[in-house]
Design a protein around this motif. Structure first.
Motif, PDB file in Angstrom:
ATOM      1  N   GLU A  88     -18.752  34.830 -32.073  1.00 19.87           N
ATOM      2  CA  GLU A  88     -18.723  36.406 -32.600  1.00 19.87           C
ATOM      3  C   GLU A  88     -17.648  37.244 -31.986  1.00 19.87           C
ATOM      4  O   GLU A  88     -16.959  38.163 -32.504  1.00 19.87           O
ATOM      5  N   ARG A  97     -14.452  36.683 -33.647  1.00 20.59           N
ATOM      6  CA  ARG A  97     -14.362  36.976 -34.831  1.00 20.59           C
ATOM      7  C   ARG A  97     -13.929  38.653 -34.830  1.00 20.59           C
ATOM      8  O   ARG A  97     -13.241  38.994 -35.730  1.00 20.59           O
ATOM      9  N   ARG A  98     -14.733  39.327 -33.761  1.00 22.44           N
ATOM     10  CA  ARG A  98     -14.807  40.642 -33.750  1.00 22.44           C
ATOM     11  C   ARG A  98     -13.087  40.889 -33.248  1.00 22.44           C
ATOM     12  O   ARG A  98     -12.541  41.797 -33.661  1.00 22.44           O
ATOM     13  N   LEU A 119     -10.667  40.922 -36.121  1.00 22.21           N
ATOM     14  CA  LEU A 119     -10.967  41.797 -36.715  1.00 22.21           C
ATOM     15  C   LEU A 119     -10.318  43.412 -36.411  1.00 22.21           C
ATOM     16  O   LEU A 119      -9.820  44.067 -37.194  1.00 22.21           O
ATOM     17  N   GLN A 120     -10.221  43.313 -35.108  1.00 23.79           N
ATOM     18  CA  GLN A 120      -9.843  44.377 -34.441  1.00 23.79           C
ATOM     19  C   GLN A 120      -8.511  44.523 -33.706  1.00 23.79           C
ATOM     20  O   GLN A 120      -8.232  44.908 -32.695  1.00 23.79           O
ATOM     21  N   ASN A 139     -10.964  48.206 -28.555  1.00 27.66           N
ATOM     22  CA  ASN A 139     -12.749  47.318 -28.439  1.00 27.66           C
ATOM     23  C   ASN A 139     -12.938  47.621 -26.991  1.00 27.66           C
ATOM     24  O   ASN A 139     -12.425  47.756 -26.082  1.00 27.66           O
ATOM     25  N   ASP A 144     -20.490  44.022 -26.125  1.00 25.92           N
ATOM     26  CA  ASP A 144     -19.760  44.833 -26.803  1.00 25.92           C
ATOM     27  C   ASP A 144     -20.476  46.293 -26.843  1.00 25.92           C
ATOM     28  O   ASP A 144     -21.412  46.397 -27.416  1.00 25.92           O
ATOM     29  N   LYS A 149     -18.912  48.762 -28.314  1.00 29.57           N
ATOM     30  CA  LYS A 149     -18.301  49.740 -29.355  1.00 29.57           C
ATOM     31  C   LYS A 149     -19.269  50.436 -30.158  1.00 29.57           C
ATOM     32  O   LYS A 149     -19.203  51.818 -30.272  1.00 29.57           O
TER      33      LYS A 149
END
Length: 173
Positions: free
Chosen positions: A57, A60-61, A64-65, A70, A92, A94
């Motif tokens: 994950e 993946r994040r 995307l960022q 982040n 995380d 965020k």
């Protein structure tokens, strides 16, 4: 002992949250955390709160960022049972974080992160002062190598891609 019990037990040692505040740093780092009082050396400040993630994950994040700020903190941990086994803790902040997500990088940090735990595999990352911190001073810690590929060998790194308080991300030079 349940994770929430550990959190509450350590919470009684935390500084009064009114002793720190967030303000814009007027740099690319954005916001920072500052002391509103003199805080003694070796004080437990606050936890780095955030969603606990699996490595997949995190990757993946980060994909995307790429161009966004982040707040993913990764800690490489050595097993308490078997010193030859390591694993990664990812947090995380965020969407579900606290003041800890605004603590910026410095090559000469005044705070460190420690992992606190009892009988749980997962620990809590907590900020502790390395020195006396005076009123108005920004709280900082060393982000480590900031390896965005999740393959770093440092004990701690932050995947944030921002300028540091010292205007350099590489503290080894």
């Amino acid at each position: 002992m349940r994770a929430m019990d550990v959190y509450q037990a350590y919470s009684s040692s935390l500084i009064d949250q009114r002793q720190v505040y967030i303000k814009h740093t007027k740099t690319a780092a954005g916001y920072g955390v500052y002391s509103d009082a003199t805080i003694p050396k070796d004080s437990l400040l606050f936890f780095y709160e955030g969603e606990t993630l699996r490595s997949e994950e995190v990757r993946r994040r980060i994909q995307l960022q790429v161009r966004e700020m982040n707040y993913i903190l990764t800690i490489n941990e050595t097993s308490l049972i078997s010193p030859n086994v390591t694993f990664k803790l990812h947090f995380d902040a965020k969407f579900h974080g606290n003041v800890g997500r605004f603590v910026n990088h410095s090559c000469a940090p005044n705070c460190i992160l420690v992992v606190l735990r009892t009988d749980s595999i997962l620990g809590f990352a907590a900020f502790v002062t390395r020195q006396v911190i005076h009123r108005g001073e920004q709280l900082t810690f060393d982000y480590g190598d900031g390896d965005r590929s999740d393959a770093g060998q440092d004990d701690l790194y932050v995947t944030r891609n921002v300028d540091s308080v010292n205007e350099t991300r590489n503290c080894n030079n």
